[in-house]
Design an enzyme around this catalytic site. Structure first.
Site, PDB file in Angstrom:
ATOM      1  N   LYS A 136       1.023  -1.171   0.104  1.00 46.11           N
ATOM      2  CA  LYS A 136      -0.246  -0.060  -0.087  1.00 46.11           C
ATOM      3  C   LYS A 136       0.952   1.323  -0.055  1.00 46.11           C
ATOM      4  O   LYS A 136       1.474   1.668   1.240  1.00 46.11           O
ATOM      5  CB  LYS A 136      -0.824  -0.058   1.363  1.00 46.11           C
ATOM      6  N   GLU A 194       8.839   1.004  11.411  1.00 40.43           N
ATOM      7  CA  GLU A 194       9.915   2.063  11.333  1.00 40.43           C
ATOM      8  C   GLU A 194       8.965   3.342  11.391  1.00 40.43           C
ATOM      9  O   GLU A 194       8.444   3.723  10.360  1.00 40.43           O
ATOM     10  CB  GLU A 194      10.717   1.996  10.247  1.00 40.43           C
ATOM     11  N   CYS A 248      13.107  10.510   8.040  1.00 40.63           N
ATOM     12  CA  CYS A 248      12.911  10.068   9.242  1.00 40.63           C
ATOM     13  C   CYS A 248      14.269  10.375  10.449  1.00 40.63           C
ATOM     14  O   CYS A 248      14.248  10.404  11.643  1.00 40.63           O
ATOM     15  CB  CYS A 248      12.452   8.974   9.436  1.00 40.63           C
ATOM     16  N   GLU A 250       8.085  16.297  16.027  1.00 43.64           N
ATOM     17  CA  GLU A 250       8.500  15.961  14.567  1.00 43.64           C
ATOM     18  C   GLU A 250       7.768  16.809  13.676  1.00 43.64           C
ATOM     19  O   GLU A 250       6.846  16.969  13.479  1.00 43.64           O
ATOM     20  CB  GLU A 250       8.238  14.507  14.096  1.00 43.64           C
TER      21      GLU A 250
HETATM   22  P1  NAD Z   1       1.854   8.103   7.640  1.00 37.00           P
HETATM   23  O1  NAD Z   1       1.893   7.363   8.949  1.00 37.00           O
HETATM   24  O2  NAD Z   1       0.896   9.496   7.526  1.00 37.00           O
HETATM   25  O3  NAD Z   1       1.594   7.131   6.186  1.00 37.00           O
HETATM   26  C1  NAD Z   1       1.942   6.233   5.958  1.00 37.00           C
HETATM   27  C2  NAD Z   1       1.430   5.335   5.325  1.00 37.00           C
HETATM   28  O4  NAD Z   1       0.048   4.769   6.342  1.00 37.00           O
HETATM   29  C3  NAD Z   1       0.646   5.646   3.886  1.00 37.00           C
HETATM   30  O5  NAD Z   1       0.388   4.706   3.137  1.00 37.00           O
HETATM   31  C4  NAD Z   1      -0.808   6.026   4.770  1.00 37.00           C
HETATM   32  O6  NAD Z   1      -1.716   5.845   3.611  1.00 37.00           O
HETATM   33  C5  NAD Z   1      -1.001   4.836   5.692  1.00 37.00           C
HETATM   34  N1  NAD Z   1      -2.034   4.866   6.544  1.00 37.00           N
HETATM   35  C6  NAD Z   1      -2.302   5.971   7.082  1.00 37.00           C
HETATM   36  N2  NAD Z   1      -3.186   5.821   8.352  1.00 37.00           N
HETATM   37  C7  NAD Z   1      -3.536   4.291   8.149  1.00 37.00           C
HETATM   38  C8  NAD Z   1      -4.207   3.386   9.024  1.00 37.00           C
HETATM   39  N3  NAD Z   1      -5.148   3.836   9.819  1.00 37.00           N
HETATM   40  N4  NAD Z   1      -4.228   2.030   8.711  1.00 37.00           N
HETATM   41  C9  NAD Z   1      -3.316   1.578   7.640  1.00 37.00           C
HETATM   42  N5  NAD Z   1      -2.671   2.428   6.948  1.00 37.00           N
HETATM   43  C10 NAD Z   1      -2.663   3.836   7.150  1.00 37.00           C
HETATM   44  O7  NAD Z   1       3.299   8.896   7.271  1.00 37.00           O
HETATM   45  P2  NAD Z   1       3.706   9.882   6.117  1.00 37.00           P
HETATM   46  O8  NAD Z   1       3.351  11.002   6.308  1.00 37.00           O
HETATM   47  O9  NAD Z   1       3.349   8.891   4.791  1.00 37.00           O
HETATM   48  O10 NAD Z   1       5.417   9.689   6.295  1.00 37.00           O
HETATM   49  C11 NAD Z   1       5.990  10.340   7.096  1.00 37.00           C
HETATM   50  C12 NAD Z   1       6.292   9.881   8.491  1.00 37.00           C
HETATM   51  O11 NAD Z   1       6.955   8.446   8.320  1.00 37.00           O
HETATM   52  C13 NAD Z   1       7.186  10.449   9.444  1.00 37.00           C
HETATM   53  O12 NAD Z   1       6.537  10.617  10.784  1.00 37.00           O
HETATM   54  C14 NAD Z   1       8.527   9.978   9.280  1.00 37.00           C
HETATM   55  O13 NAD Z   1       9.431   9.993  10.487  1.00 37.00           O
HETATM   56  C15 NAD Z   1       8.304   8.641   9.134  1.00 37.00           C
HETATM   57  N6  NAD Z   1       9.035   7.560   8.358  1.00 37.00           N
HETATM   58  C16 NAD Z   1       9.830   6.820   9.386  1.00 37.00           C
HETATM   59  C17 NAD Z   1      10.998   6.164   8.750  1.00 37.00           C
HETATM   60  C18 NAD Z   1      11.898   5.269   9.632  1.00 37.00           C
HETATM   61  O14 NAD Z   1      12.551   4.523   8.871  1.00 37.00           O
HETATM   62  N7  NAD Z   1      11.615   5.062  10.902  1.00 37.00           N
HETATM   63  C19 NAD Z   1      11.269   6.256   7.462  1.00 37.00           C
HETATM   64  C20 NAD Z   1      10.551   7.055   6.691  1.00 37.00           C
HETATM   65  C21 NAD Z   1       9.503   7.798   7.377  1.00 37.00           C
END
Ligand code: NAD
Length: 484
Positions: A176, A252, A286, A388
């Site tokens: 997804k 992550e 991140c 963040e």
């Molecule tokens: P997000 O959590 O908003 O979305 C990530 C994914 O989850 C998307 O595909 C979204 O559609 C899906 N999603 C959202 N709500 C959901 C639910 N209730 N059930 C199932 N799926 C759901 O994150 P983002 O804004 O896309 O990315 C930024 C975030 O990701 C930042 O917090 C960043 O720190 C983190 N990040 C972490 C790492 C790591 O390795 N730790 C790497 C990259 C990004």
């Protein structure tokens, strides 16, 4: 107009419901994304389950490894297509996407295929109570159907970082992608088909989180394990979904990482390193450092040098030569980041540079640009030091002693990464031991060897992936005991 379709059981699937995919550089519509509903998610899960029992499930490890190498080769052959797709979706500088995103996307298939081929399991011989002999050994079997839920900041890289090992271990996947960046996951469907990965092994469902493909997928009882990269609060929702059926998760999540610069650091290298860790990918990494602590003797000089670097960053579209800073991903995210810029000001920050949005010419004026921003002078309780932001910004504060730097670095719920700059090995090692993170870079940042563990401590994640650690999540380790 371009259509971003779901990829289910080896076929591209349209749905009756679409949403627009827009370019961050100028907000133009790139195409329509076909949102998967419960029906498409059910079909993807059924296809992935069936594929486990088909040719994929029966394939030898050697053949599987060959196929995954072919996937990597095909990504490299279509390098320009992947590059164009990633750049259109994210607006990131071409130099960044061509050096990191796409090459790592391909490497993730080769590296994990080779690890699976070469890493042994344990084996012991023992004397049994009746004086006989028994031999036991470990057997790794796939966990089954794996849901891979991805963010938008490094779309292909972070997705293949999970799909590569999942497939190498013999699982099937349903990806997804983020609703903001549907292109490269869709393109990978074409690659899978071209090299002959059996139908149903790699599936893509598009859509959002709650009430859409993300929720349908993670709640689906036919999914055996969920690997997720994204925000910590999304992780909480997915963990609740995974509780039903006690399904394993690998998370992550977010970070609020500290960069620490000691007075004995190689000054120029430290400035260059923190410039990257604060501003690369427009701060949408991140692992980025939104909190920087600099030892007092070099504090003023460091702030001035980082200001010069930030102001020298060229803001512009991907293909512009020399560009160092692209736009943020979306209008919504720009609003969030500018909201933090306003909050920092309201809370009394000294704005060293930036603090707003640049004026961009022509069509670019519609894009999601913000200035790289540096603050000083805030108390540790300030919002921009606690939360963040995920933008090109950092707060810099002075420190005096090692213990103080450790306490500052650890004063957060997160625990993803840190970068420490010092020429003293003793200091480096003590910091690495004391800072509560999954990843500690010394005199470097975002330098990765895919054979090593990656993941976060505290609210930044659950589990580790990378190298053999990925096998822990993507396989069940079965113990076989043979009485001889
Ligand atoms: P997000 O959590 O908003 O979305 C990530 C994914 O989850 C998307 O595909 C979204 O559609 C899906 N999603 C959202 N709500 C959901 C639910 N209730 N059930 C199932 N799926 C759901 O994150 P983002 O804004 O896309 O990315 C930024 C975030 O990701 C930042 O917090 C960043 O720190 C983190 N990040 C972490 C790492 C790591 O390795 N730790 C790497 C990259 C990004």
């Amino acid at each position: 107009m371009q259509q971003f379709l779901n990829f289910i059981n080896g076929e591209f699937v349209a749905t009756g419901k679409t949403f627009e995919n827009r370019a961050p550089v100028d907000n133009r519509v790139l195409g329509l994304v076909h949102e998967a509903g419960q029906r498409e998610v059910d079909a993807a899960v059924a296809a992935a389950r069936a594929a486990l029992k088909g040719p994929w499930g029966r394939m030898s490890v050697v053949k599987r490894v060959e196929l995954l190498h072919a996937v990597a080769d095909e990504i490299n052959r279509r390098f320009d297509d992947f590059l164009a797709a990633e750049i259109a979706d994210t607006g990131k500088p071409l130099s960044l996407a061509s050096h990191i995103d796409i090459p790592r996307g391909a490497a993730n298939f080769k590296v994990f295929a080779d690890i699976v081929k070469n890493v042994p399991t344990e084996s012991f011989e023992m004397t049994t109570p009746d004086g006989g002999t028994a031999v036991s050994y470990g057997l790794r079997t796939p966990v089954g159907v794996v849901a891979v839920v991805c963010p938008w900041n490094l779309p292909l890289l972070l997705m293949t970082w999970k799909v590569g090992p999942a497939l190498a271990c013999g699982n099937t996947v349903i990806v997804k992608p983020s609703e903001e960046t549907p292109a490269t996951a869709t393109l990978l469907g074409e690659v899978m088909k071209a090299v002959g990965v059996p139908d149903g092994v790699y599936n893509v469902v598009h859509g959002f989180g709650p009430g859409s493909a993300g929720e349908f997928l993670t709640k689906h009882p036919g999914v055996n394990a969920i690997t997720f990269t994204g925000e910590t609060r999304t992780g909480e929702a997915i963990m609740a979904a995974a509780a039903k059926g006690v399904r394993p998760v690998s998370f992550e999540l977010g970070g609020k990482n500290a960069g620490i610069v000691f007075a004995d650091a190689d000054f120029d290298k430290a400035v260059a390193g923190i410039t990257r860790s604060a501003f690369e990918n427009c701060g949408q990494v991140c692992l980025g450092t939104e909190r920087v602590y600099v030892q007092r003797p070099i504090f003023d000089r460091f702030v001035a040098a980082l200001k010069d670097k930030a102001e020298a960053l060229q803001i512009g579209p991907s293909e512009q030569p020399g560009v160092g800073l692209g736009p943020l991903i979306s209008a919504e995210h720009k609003q969030k980041v500018l909201g933090y810029y306003a909050k920092a000001k309201a809370e009394g920050a000294t704005i060293v540079t930036g603090g707003g949005a640049p004026q961009m010419p022509g069509a670019l004026a519609e894009g999601h640009w913000v200035q790289p921003t540096i603050w000083t002078g805030l108390p540790e309780s300030a919002s921009v030091i606690r939360e963040e932001i995920f933008g090109p910004c950092c707060h810099i504060a002075p420190f005096d002693t090692e213990d103080e730097a450790i306490a500052l670095a650890n004063a957060t719920d997160y625990g993803l990464a840190t970068t420490v700059w010092t020429q003293n090995l003793g200091t480096a090692h003590r910091m690495a031991s004391a800072i509560e993170v999954g990843l500690c870079w010394i005199n470097s940042w975002f330098l990765r060897d895919l054979r090593t563990a990656f993941g976060g401590a505290k609210a930044s994640g659950i589990g580790r992936e990378g190298g053999v650690h990925s096998l822990e999540f993507y396989t069940e380790l079965r113990n076989v005991m043979i009485k001889l």
